[in-house]
Design a protein around this motif. Structure first.
Motif, PDB file in Angstrom:
ATOM      1  N   SER A 200      -4.828   5.669   5.271  1.00 35.45           N
ATOM      2  CA  SER A 200      -4.497   4.242   5.370  1.00 35.45           C
ATOM      3  C   SER A 200      -4.170   3.630   4.013  1.00 35.45           C
ATOM      4  CB  SER A 200      -5.662   3.475   6.012  1.00 35.45           C
ATOM      5  OG  SER A 200      -5.882   3.901   7.344  1.00 35.45           O
ATOM      6  N   THR A 201      -4.895   4.032   2.975  1.00 35.99           N
ATOM      7  CA  THR A 201      -4.643   3.487   1.643  1.00 35.99           C
ATOM      8  C   THR A 201      -3.453   4.161   0.972  1.00 35.99           C
ATOM      9  OG1 THR A 201      -6.127   5.061   0.552  1.00 35.99           O
ATOM     10  CG2 THR A 201      -7.098   2.976   1.314  1.00 35.99           C
TER      11      THR A 201
ATOM     12  N   ALA B 289      -9.716   3.915  -7.876  1.00 39.11           N
ATOM     13  CA  ALA B 289     -10.629   3.954  -6.736  1.00 39.11           C
ATOM     14  C   ALA B 289     -10.090   3.070  -5.623  1.00 39.11           C
ATOM     15  CB  ALA B 289     -12.016   3.476  -7.155  1.00 39.11           C
ATOM     16  N   SER B 290      -9.952   3.643  -4.424  1.00 44.22           N
ATOM     17  CA  SER B 290      -9.319   2.904  -3.333  1.00 44.22           C
ATOM     18  C   SER B 290     -10.127   2.945  -2.040  1.00 44.22           C
ATOM     19  CB  SER B 290      -7.919   3.472  -3.055  1.00 44.22           C
ATOM     20  OG  SER B 290      -7.082   3.298  -4.168  1.00 44.22           O
ATOM     21  N   THR B 291     -10.098   1.834  -1.345  1.00 46.50           N
ATOM     22  CA  THR B 291     -10.590   1.700   0.014  1.00 46.50           C
ATOM     23  C   THR B 291     -10.083   0.349   0.497  1.00 46.50           C
ATOM     24  OG1 THR B 291     -12.530   1.722   1.481  1.00 46.50           O
ATOM     25  CG2 THR B 291     -12.815   0.692  -0.677  1.00 46.50           C
ATOM     26  N   PHE B 292     -10.522  -0.112   1.667  1.00 48.91           N
ATOM     27  CA  PHE B 292     -10.114  -1.430   2.135  1.00 48.91           C
ATOM     28  C   PHE B 292     -10.761  -2.510   1.267  1.00 48.91           C
ATOM     29  CE2 PHE B 292      -9.206  -0.249   6.876  1.00 48.91           C
ATOM     30  CZ  PHE B 292      -8.245   0.649   6.448  1.00 48.91           C
ATOM     31  N   ALA B 293     -10.072  -3.622   1.092  1.00 49.89           N
ATOM     32  CA  ALA B 293     -10.555  -4.704   0.227  1.00 49.89           C
ATOM     33  C   ALA B 293     -11.923  -5.216   0.655  1.00 49.89           C
ATOM     34  CB  ALA B 293      -9.546  -5.854   0.223  1.00 49.89           C
TER      35      ALA B 293
ATOM     36  N   ARG C 115       0.836  -1.211   0.000  1.00 51.92           N
ATOM     37  CA  ARG C 115       0.000   0.000   0.000  1.00 51.92           C
ATOM     38  C   ARG C 115       0.868   1.258   0.000  1.00 51.92           C
ATOM     39  NH1 ARG C 115      -1.701   1.801   5.970  1.00 51.92           N
ATOM     40  NH2 ARG C 115      -0.140   0.660   7.171  1.00 51.92           N
ATOM     41  N   GLU C 116       2.020   1.209   0.668  1.00 49.92           N
ATOM     42  CA  GLU C 116       2.948   2.339   0.668  1.00 49.92           C
ATOM     43  C   GLU C 116       3.482   2.576  -0.739  1.00 49.92           C
ATOM     44  OE1 GLU C 116       4.019   4.288   3.162  1.00 49.92           O
ATOM     45  OE2 GLU C 116       3.475   3.269   5.020  1.00 49.92           O
ATOM     46  N   ALA C 117       3.860   1.477  -1.394  1.00 47.67           N
ATOM     47  CA  ALA C 117       4.390   1.588  -2.759  1.00 47.67           C
ATOM     48  C   ALA C 117       3.318   2.106  -3.711  1.00 47.67           C
ATOM     49  CB  ALA C 117       4.893   0.223  -3.218  1.00 47.67           C
TER      50      ALA C 117
ATOM     51  N   THR D  89      -6.689  -1.894  -0.499  1.00 47.00           N
ATOM     52  CA  THR D  89      -5.642  -2.202   0.483  1.00 47.00           C
ATOM     53  C   THR D  89      -6.213  -2.982   1.660  1.00 47.00           C
ATOM     54  OG1 THR D  89      -5.937  -0.187   1.809  1.00 47.00           O
ATOM     55  CG2 THR D  89      -4.534  -0.012  -0.146  1.00 47.00           C
ATOM     56  N   HIS D  90      -5.322  -3.356   2.579  1.00 47.81           N
ATOM     57  CA  HIS D  90      -5.721  -4.045   3.812  1.00 47.81           C
ATOM     58  C   HIS D  90      -6.450  -5.356   3.525  1.00 47.81           C
ATOM     59  CE1 HIS D  90      -4.684  -0.068   5.200  1.00 47.81           C
ATOM     60  NE2 HIS D  90      -4.770  -0.452   6.468  1.00 47.81           N
TER      61      HIS D  90
END
Length: 312
Positions: A34-35, A74-78, A7-9, A105-106
């Motif tokens: 977080s993402t 588009a991003s959020t927790f999986a 997620r950092e990358a 992520t996550h």
């Protein structure tokens, strides 16, 4: 080389991509810190959209931006991207085959203390079941960046599964990621380990210890779950006669199932699957949870030995 979370990358790759392409936009569901999409938001505030805790709207807005010629990430927790967003992903992204990149992520039990409600172990199965969807799982920071730069050139829906925990670097800067291609990391003829995500490093470590016992195992990083690399799977089945799949995901519908589909139809050999065995996760330290669910070097070694014994 220090360990870095995928997620950092991802967050860093988005900023680099934003500098190169003005058509890239990023959306998040109130989890940008977080993402790691917050880094893009700081650099390109007019191209970032926080949709709030409204995952269906997150995906829907991404669809609208795609039809307007933008390339939305588009991003959020999986858990929320694939769970709450499923209907919109199916009917509004994949059915019309829109150019939307869903980078969640996550994923998996390595989320840790957040517990079962946040530990998505079904997301690969859900996403690979939808027509037109490409499903990708990078194993380290290098592959993550290469993957993000590759999918921006690909026209169509993509799901990228990213993790919370830091993972070791496997590839060098000269690595070239290609959608649909598995990468042979170690050669061997006694059995094949096919892994994805954070389990690739564990597979490599298991193969090194097996080598010390005179057992030579082929290790494949299968970062594309769909479309899966049938050629390398069939070749490995023929060469080694036994396969062990390893994933931080349910054994139902994920990497193991995809590999089994290919093997059963083309060159039947034994496939043993390591993953979450049809149970929910629980709260705990990531390392403790990996041990609890058998996502360890020791379990990989045992499964490989079992597979070799069975084929003999």
């Amino acid at each position: 080389m220090s360990n870095i979370a995928t997620r950092e990358a991802y967050g860093k790759a988005l900023v680099k991509l934003g500098d190169l392409r003005g058509d890239v936009v990023v959306l998040d569901a109130d989890l940008s810190k977080s993402t790691k999409t917050s880094e893009f938001a700081k650099t390109f505030p007019t191209r970032f959209f926080n949709m709030g805790i409204a995952e269906q709207n997150l995906i829907g807005a991404a669809c609208g931006l795609a039809t307007a010629g933008k390339i939305p990430f588009a991003s959020t927790f999986a858990m929320f991207a694939t769970g709450r967003g499923f209907e919109i992903i199916r009917n509004s992204v994949c059915y019309p085959n829109l150019n939307v990149k869903i980078c969640a992520t996550h994923a998996g039990i390595s989320v840790g203390e957040d517990g079962a409600s946040h530990q998505s172990v079904e997301d690969i199965a859900i996403m690979r079941s939808i027509p037109n969807m490409t499903v990708l799982v990078p194993c380290d920071a290098i592959e993550t960046e290469k993957m993000i730069f590759e999918i921006v050139k690909y026209n169509g829906p993509v799901y990228v599964r990213l993790g919370r925990s830091a993972v070791p670097q496997i590839f060098g800067e000269d690595y070239d990621f290609e959608i649909g291609k598995g990468v042979i990391l170690r050669e061997g003829s006694d059995a094949t380990i096919i892994a994805c995500g954070m389990m690739v490093n564990e597979a490599i470590n298991a193969s090194k210890l097996l080598k010390e016992e005179g057992i030579n195992v082929r290790v494949i990083n299968m970062s594309t779950i769909k479309p899966i690399d049938k050629e390398v799977i069939i070749e490995s089945a023929k060469k080694t006669g036994a396969i062990v799949t390893v994933e931080e995901h349910s054994v139902i519908g994920g990497l193991g199932s995809a590999v089994s589909d290919v093997v059963s139809e083309n060159y039947p050999v034994l496939v043993k699957k390591i993953g979450i065995n049809d149970v929910f996760g629980q709260s705990g330290k990531p390392k403790q949870l990996m041990e609890e669910y058998g996502l360890t070097v020791e379990n990989i070694i045992n499964k490989v030995k079992e597979a070799i014994q069975t084929k003999q």
